[in-house]
Write an enzyme that holds these catalytic residues in place. Structure first.
Site, PDB file in Angstrom:
ATOM      1  CB  ALA A 267      -0.898   0.183   1.259  1.00  0.00           C
ATOM      2  CD  GLU A 269       4.176   6.241   2.461  1.00  0.00           C
ATOM      3  OE1 GLU A 269       3.694   5.122   2.045  1.00  0.00           O
ATOM      4  OE2 GLU A 269       5.184   6.645   2.599  1.00  0.00           O
ATOM      5  CG  ASN A 270      -0.281   8.046  -2.851  1.00  0.00           C
ATOM      6  OD1 ASN A 270       1.003   8.031  -3.008  1.00  0.00           O
ATOM      7  ND2 ASN A 270      -1.176   7.026  -2.812  1.00  0.00           N
ATOM      8  CG  HIS A 302       2.929   0.802   7.759  1.00  0.00           C
ATOM      9  ND1 HIS A 302       4.231   0.501   8.260  1.00  0.00           N
ATOM     10  CD2 HIS A 302       3.370   1.610   6.338  1.00  0.00           C
ATOM     11  CE1 HIS A 302       5.146   0.993   7.365  1.00  0.00           C
ATOM     12  NE2 HIS A 302       4.606   1.297   6.266  1.00  0.00           N
ATOM     13  CD  GLU A 303       0.846   2.029   3.596  1.00  0.00           C
ATOM     14  OE1 GLU A 303       1.539   3.353   3.470  1.00  0.00           O
ATOM     15  OE2 GLU A 303       1.333   1.095   3.696  1.00  0.00           O
TER      16      GLU A 303
HETATM   17  N1  PHE Z   1       5.928   3.407   1.184  1.00  0.00           N
HETATM   18  C1  PHE Z   1       5.018   2.306   1.104  1.00  0.00           C
HETATM   19  C2  PHE Z   1       5.020   1.690   2.510  1.00  0.00           C
HETATM   20  O1  PHE Z   1       5.885   1.233   3.300  1.00  0.00           O
HETATM   21  C3  PHE Z   1       5.539   1.207   0.453  1.00  0.00           C
HETATM   22  C4  PHE Z   1       5.576   1.766  -1.071  1.00  0.00           C
HETATM   23  C5  PHE Z   1       6.986   1.656  -1.711  1.00  0.00           C
HETATM   24  C6  PHE Z   1       4.611   1.441  -1.949  1.00  0.00           C
HETATM   25  C7  PHE Z   1       7.005   2.001  -2.907  1.00  0.00           C
HETATM   26  C8  PHE Z   1       4.776   1.354  -3.389  1.00  0.00           C
HETATM   27  C9  PHE Z   1       5.928   1.901  -3.906  1.00  0.00           C
HETATM   28  O2  PHE Z   1       3.906   1.830   3.229  1.00  0.00           O
HETATM   29 ZN    ZN Z   2       5.659   2.429   4.847  1.00  0.00          ZN
END
Ligand code: PHE
Ligand code: ZN
Length: 862
Positions: A267, A269-270, A302-303
């Site tokens: 997933a 976190e946008n 988490h997100e």
């Molecule tokens: N940042 C996201 C997470 O850890 C992981 C992710 C990285 C998703 C790269 C897509 C591309 O929650």
């Molecule tokens: Zn993350």
């Protein structure tokens, strides 16, 4: 377009971008094969930067026009981006590009899902547009300084004839065929998101601690509405928990989550618009297992937690990835511990750490929690950055104590809100709050490899001395290792099983260090590294009697489990290497634990678990024995049979006691019972040939029971009828069909695994461009240790064939799957030759992606 010669990026080369970005306005005119993206960006010289080169990242874009302050320009364009002459004063950049989301199989930038519409000139109306910009996907949407330290305020206009048009932040306005969004919080481009589709929402609201009402929506494809309720509850729990535990309040009027079937990771976190792999958010009792529910709750949290640890405070550069990921994993583990059982969560986490991070850290892919160089950042979303990164935070908290940890976090949020930070910034708040020098502790971020800790004990006249020695083996690029600061949580037990010294944290900083305890009436039994207080390998060979004693008496639930695990491991090693019989102390010990009904069923289920076969191969290799996958497999089978024998008369009673009455709930209490029932059913199947499993399968009214019964039957070489019926029952459900693919490979006898996987790749439902389906097959194959390492090499060849096939379409998923080969040097010369040949074959493929090329080069090693 393929990548040019690989270039390596170094942490030490960091320099700030020459310009700051005051605002970004984007307009999207959506069309499957010709989406227009128009940007208007306000730049101004960055006073912190000396280099004023105006380079914007951009890949796979067709430039239509570009202008600076209204004057058209013709910038110099390469595969990586564009360079233009820009004024040394504030200016407005305007640009229009065209992109083709309808053929984007890499799932970075703007793409369409489902992928099976790809190539068609008019994808059907069920197709949705979706973006993925972390780490470097925004450059596939428009020209931009695509680096996390460039933060700005985004306003987005979407023109498209789909009913739902979403972007980050708050909705501004919308009409027929368009919508406008504004995100007031400055963010890096990797947090940008856009979703457009024929979606339906489950909606709810949350009132924040200061009384603001936030609209919550979980957007799914029509038909998936019944799988939203659990995710929504999890979101609300996470929002409340972050207020209560970290004082973090949500900061927009709406929070949107979207489920998409095609996604490279779990997933994302946008800001205000989280995008989820549908497998990590959609849940219903009849289609999801208890483990799925627990994982979904954790990932939603988490997100959501990233909103502060990642979004409000982000990373200066991608070397600092653990700044957001380690901390956010640590936070979601705390959340799960609070929502469910803390000891069970800790044990699950350590099982995962040992299964995924330890092999990485002791093999050719070993890298520090904060890497110092990379070719492709996508290859560093690893267990080391995430899980070891979280362990490092746990150690820090243990060293400074809970109160100082809370104070340091408050200071971190106050001091760095709105900034793009480094590990140095993070550690500095701890130093400022505690007055401690964290210079040595910082080594956890820069030194790779898993430390080993050996222990010697002495007892004399009431004084007990423990002497610890640490060492870390060389890892790629790091031949010499310095001592780490290791928090060792320790308790001492007296001979009658009473605790004579409750848990205290010893701080080890030297290579060798002794700790003394006085006034003891008798030689105590030490319980070392309670709660797994540091991610190290404890090299200690106590007698099995001492482990059995701890298994019976330790007050620390983690170490009590660990004692059983150590006994099982030693017993398996002796069976494999010396032809020994299953250890009676171990079997007696787990029998006593299993019949103790004061213990949580989930915990008792964990006690029946055995170390993974790949892990056993690792232990043998470390002990100088070449692992034979078939010998390991058969020892595990024999020990399982021995467990079944030792518990024989108790099995029926245990199974009955673990039955749940009343409606299904995916909570800790019920899922613990079902975990125990599943573990017992596995043993029972070894005695009754599958009668009980078939009965459970027939009666099952939830996926957990259905799947655990089917797994037992397949393991027993039965269940073909049930497997066929399972397919008929669930063929319309993508996520359940993923389980159908993976289960039959995971549970296949070693000699059949590659053949079954190969046959499944011919199945009409093997939609291999979708990462979930690809992983269902090849993740399961790589996880069937003896099957993957079957002497013929058939599984190696099959995997390599498909990696070569997927690479041009989806480099990120291909590269991640290469890690199936990372442990190859452990095995015998024949297997090494077979794997080596496949690695060479992949490496020799023309136009290999930068992602896969880097992985193969590292795995092959020097
Ligand atoms: N940042 C996201 C997470 O850890 C992981 C992710 C990285 C998703 C790269 C897509 C591309 O929650
Ligand atoms: Zn993350």
């Amino acid at each position: 377009m393929r990548d040019a010669a690989p270039t390596t990026v170094f942490l030490s080369d960091y320099t700030p971008f020459g310009y700051l970005v005051d605002s970004v306005h984007l307009t999207f005119d959506l069309a499957p094969h010709a989406t227009r993206v128009t940007s208007r960006i306000a730049f101004r010289p960055n006073p912190q930067a000396r280099d004023r080169r105006f380079f914007l990242h951009g890949e796979g874009l067709t430039l239509i026009r570009a202008a600076i302050d209204g004057t058209a320009i013709s910038p110099e364009i390469t595969d990586a981006g564009l360079t233009a002459d820009a004024p040394d004063a504030p200016f407005t950049w305007e640009c229009e590009v065209e992109i083709d989301p309808g053929t984007n199989t890499a799932l970075e930038g703007l793409y369409m899902s489902p992928l099976d519409v790809q190539g068609e000139s008019q994808p059907d109306t069920s197709a949705m547009y979706c973006t993925q910009c972390e780490a470097e996907g925004f450059r596939k949407i428009t020209y931009y300084p695509d680096r996390p330290d460039v933060m700005s305020i985004f306003t987005v206009r979407i023109n498209g004839d789909l009913p739902v048009l979403l972007s980050n932040g708050n909705p501004v306005d919308r009409g027929e065929g368009w919508a406008e969004w504004h995100d007031p919080w400055p963010k890096p481009a990797y947090l940008f998101a856009l979703v457009a589709g024929d979606l339906v929402a489950q909606s709810d609201s949350f009132t924040t601690v200061s009384g603001r009402s936030v609209e919550l929506n979980l957007w799914v494809r029509p038909g998936d509405e019944h799988k939203c309720a659990f995710g929504m509850q999890a979101l609300k729990k996470a929002m409340k928990w972050d207020e209560d535990t970290y004082g973090r309040e949500y900061d927009l009027d709406v929070f949107n989550i979207v489920a998409v079937d095609d996604f490279n990771m779990g997933a994302m976190e946008n800001k205000g618009l989280n995008v989820f792999n549908s497998s990590c958010v959609l849940a219903s009792p009849d289609t999801s297992t208890d483990m799925n529910f627990e994982r979904i709750e954790a990932i939603i949290a988490h997100e959501y937690f990233h909103n502060w640890t990642g979004n409000r405070i982000t990373c200066r550069d991608w070397f600092q990835l653990c700044l957001k990921e380690g901390l956010t994993v640590f936070r979601d583990s705390q959340f799960t511990s609070d929502m469910r059982s803390a000891p069970v969560k800790r044990i699950h986490d350590v099982i995962e750490l040992r299964a995924r991070q330890f092999p990485e850290d002791t093999g050719p892919l070993s890298h520090p929690v904060r890497p110092e160089s990379f070719q492709e950042i996508n290859n560093f979303y690893t267990a080391t950055v995430y899980e070891k990164g979280a362990e490092v935070i746990g150690m820090l908290k243990r060293l400074v104590g809970d109160a100082a940890y809370a104070e340091a976090l408050d200071l971190y949020f106050a001091r760095h809100d709105g900034q793009a930070c480094t590990i140095e910034d993070w550690l500095k708040v701890f130093e400022d709050v505690t007055g401690r020098d964290l210079g040595q502790f910082k080594r956890w971020y820069s030194q790779s490899g898993t430390p080993r800790l050996s222990v010697e004990e002495a007892f004399d006249n009431g004084t007990y001395t423990l002497t610890f020695t640490q060492s870390t083996d060389p890892t790629p690029g790091q031949p010499d290792k310095a001592p780490q600061a290791i928090p060792i949580a320790l308790g001492l037990l007296g001979p009658n099983g009473d605790e004579v010294l409750p848990t205290q944290v010893l701080e080890m900083t030297e290579v060798t260090q002794s700790f003394t305890f006085e006034g003891l009436a008798a030689h105590p039994v030490p319980s070392i590294l309670r709660d797994f207080s540091a991610p190290v390998i404890l090299d200690r060979a106590p007698q099995s009697a001492e482990r059995a004693f701890l298994l019976a008496h330790d007050t620390d639930p983690f170490n009590r489990w660990e004692a059983g695990r150590d006994l099982a491991r030693q017993c398996l090693i002796d069976m494999i290497a010396k032809g020994a019989e299953p250890d009676a102390d171990y079997l007696d010990g787990i029998r006593a634990v299993l019949r103790d009904d004061r213990l949580d069923p989930a915990y008792r289920a964990l006690m029946l678990g055995l170390p993974g076969q790949s892990q056993l191969a690792g232990f043998l290799h470390e002990a100088g024995v070449t692992p034979d996958p078939m010998a390991i497999w058969s020892a595990v089978e024999r020990l399982k049979d021995a467990q079944a024998g030792a518990l024989g008369d108790l099995l029926g009673e245990l199974y009955n006691s673990a039955q749940v009455t009343g409606p299904y709930a995916p909570d800790a209490a019920q899922s613990g019972k079902r975990a125990l029932a599943g573990a017992i059913l596995d043993l029972t199947t070894r005695r009754d040939g599958g009668t009980q499993a078939a009965a459970q399968y027939a009666a099952a009214d939830n996926m957990t029971l259905q799947l655990s019964a089917l797994a037992c039957l397949l393991r027993a070489g039965k269940g073909q009828d049930q497997l066929a019926r399972f397919y008929d029952q669930w063929q319309a459900d993508r996520l359940v069909i993923d389980k159908w693919f993976s289960l039959q490979i995971a549970e296949a006898a070693p000699k059949d695994a590659a053949q079954i996987a190969r046959a499944l790749t011919d199945h009409a439902d093997f939609t291999w461009k979708t990462p979930n389906r690809f992983r269902a097959v090849f993740g399961a194959l790589a996880g069937n240790h003896a099957g993957f390492h079957a002497a013929s090499g058939a599984a190696y060849e099959l995997l390599a064939d498909w990696l070569i096939r997927l690479d041009p379409l989806n480099p990120q998923t291909t590269a991640r799957m290469c890690s199936a080969f990372q442990t190859w040097r452990r095995y015998d010369a024949d297997r090494r030759a077979l794997i080596g040949a496949q690695l060479d074959r992949i490496a020799a493929t023309s136009d290999l992606s930068r992602d896969t090329a880097e992985m193969i080069t590292r795995i092959k090693g020097a």
